[in-house]
Design a protein around this motif. Sequence first.
Motif, PDB file in Angstrom:
ATOM      1  N   ALA A   2       0.889  -1.168   0.029  1.00 56.76           N
ATOM      2  CA  ALA A   2       0.228   0.127  -0.090  1.00 56.76           C
ATOM      3  C   ALA A   2       0.937   1.298  -0.050  1.00 56.76           C
ATOM      4  O   ALA A   2       2.125   1.081  -0.296  1.00 56.76           O
ATOM      5  CB  ALA A   2      -0.982   0.038   1.419  1.00 56.76           C
ATOM      6  N   VAL A   3       0.353   2.487   0.169  1.00 56.16           N
ATOM      7  CA  VAL A   3       0.922   3.489   0.244  1.00 56.16           C
ATOM      8  C   VAL A   3       2.160   3.387   1.265  1.00 56.16           C
ATOM      9  O   VAL A   3       1.881   2.916   2.511  1.00 56.16           O
ATOM     10  CB  VAL A   3       0.114   4.793   0.867  1.00 56.16           C
ATOM     11  N   GLY A   4       3.353   3.943   0.902  1.00 53.98           N
ATOM     12  CA  GLY A   4       4.202   3.886   1.939  1.00 53.98           C
ATOM     13  C   GLY A   4       5.128   2.216   2.073  1.00 53.98           C
ATOM     14  O   GLY A   4       6.165   2.281   2.660  1.00 53.98           O
TER      15      GLY A   4
ATOM     16  N   SER B  76      -4.624   6.742  -1.163  1.00 59.44           N
ATOM     17  CA  SER B  76      -4.334   5.192  -1.813  1.00 59.44           C
ATOM     18  C   SER B  76      -3.375   5.100  -2.992  1.00 59.44           C
ATOM     19  O   SER B  76      -2.962   6.194  -3.492  1.00 59.44           O
ATOM     20  CB  SER B  76      -5.792   4.803  -2.526  1.00 59.44           C
ATOM     21  N   LYS B  77      -2.632   4.044  -2.951  1.00 59.65           N
ATOM     22  CA  LYS B  77      -1.540   3.914  -4.106  1.00 59.65           C
ATOM     23  C   LYS B  77      -2.190   3.326  -5.238  1.00 59.65           C
ATOM     24  O   LYS B  77      -2.984   2.485  -5.402  1.00 59.65           O
ATOM     25  CB  LYS B  77      -0.659   2.943  -3.523  1.00 59.65           C
TER      26      LYS B  77
ATOM     27  N   ALA C 112      -4.500   2.385   2.485  1.00 62.76           N
ATOM     28  CA  ALA C 112      -3.563   2.120   3.617  1.00 62.76           C
ATOM     29  C   ALA C 112      -3.817   0.802   4.230  1.00 62.76           C
ATOM     30  O   ALA C 112      -4.858   0.466   4.394  1.00 62.76           O
ATOM     31  CB  ALA C 112      -3.485   3.230   4.721  1.00 62.76           C
TER      32      ALA C 112
ATOM     33  N   LEU D  16      -4.109   8.313   6.171  1.00 65.15           N
ATOM     34  CA  LEU D  16      -4.854   7.305   6.041  1.00 65.15           C
ATOM     35  C   LEU D  16      -5.833   7.457   4.516  1.00 65.15           C
ATOM     36  O   LEU D  16      -6.238   6.298   4.055  1.00 65.15           O
ATOM     37  CB  LEU D  16      -5.416   6.606   7.236  1.00 65.15           C
TER      38      LEU D  16
ATOM     39  N   ARG E 216      -6.394   0.820   7.073  1.00 62.13           N
ATOM     40  CA  ARG E 216      -7.815   0.843   6.659  1.00 62.13           C
ATOM     41  C   ARG E 216      -8.153  -0.482   6.223  1.00 62.13           C
ATOM     42  O   ARG E 216      -9.369  -0.798   6.612  1.00 62.13           O
ATOM     43  CB  ARG E 216      -7.962   1.895   5.280  1.00 62.13           C
TER      44      ARG E 216
END
Length: 176
Positions: free
Chosen positions: A91-93, A136-137, A155, A133, A158
């Motif tokens: 996900a993101v990050g 979104s990627k 995220a 949060l 989530r």
Amino acid sequence: SSDSNRSDASLADEVLRKALSEEYSRAAALLASPGLAPLTADTAEQLQSLLQPRAVDALAAAPRPPRSPAPFSTKEAKHALRTSAKGSGAAVGGARFEHWRVALASATALASYHEVLVRVATGDLPPTAAAALALSKLTPLRKPAGGVRPIAAPAILRRLAGRALLGKHKKELAEA
């Protein structure tokens, strides 16, 4: 081209990895997939044309609501994590479910993990955390007939909070 050969080799490696992990349906799905769209300016332009831009008001610091009972138990939060997909996309990050599984090894870590998920599920977060949060990627997938299809990966927290909530209410949802 060398990029195509590298792409084919990467696909072959991933299919073998899935097959060796006995994830046969995922290996077959990789072979049938048109794959990712190239990360080019044209792909970015296609994605941008699909998105619906909208103005978002800045999150104002709101007074915290009084504490309500947790919407799911520690056991349900633990089940959401334990049954999450292995090898799922980041996900993101770059976070993955596997990164959070270490919380299963300690009662203290599990209690903290549950508290974090409850805060995510109830929105009891500082504004900056809520804004992070909300991201979104996006991954652009090729469509068989041309073009791209954006797939969002929200995220991990989530996703885990959603899994815990769905686990708690699955019978009610099945009857609806």
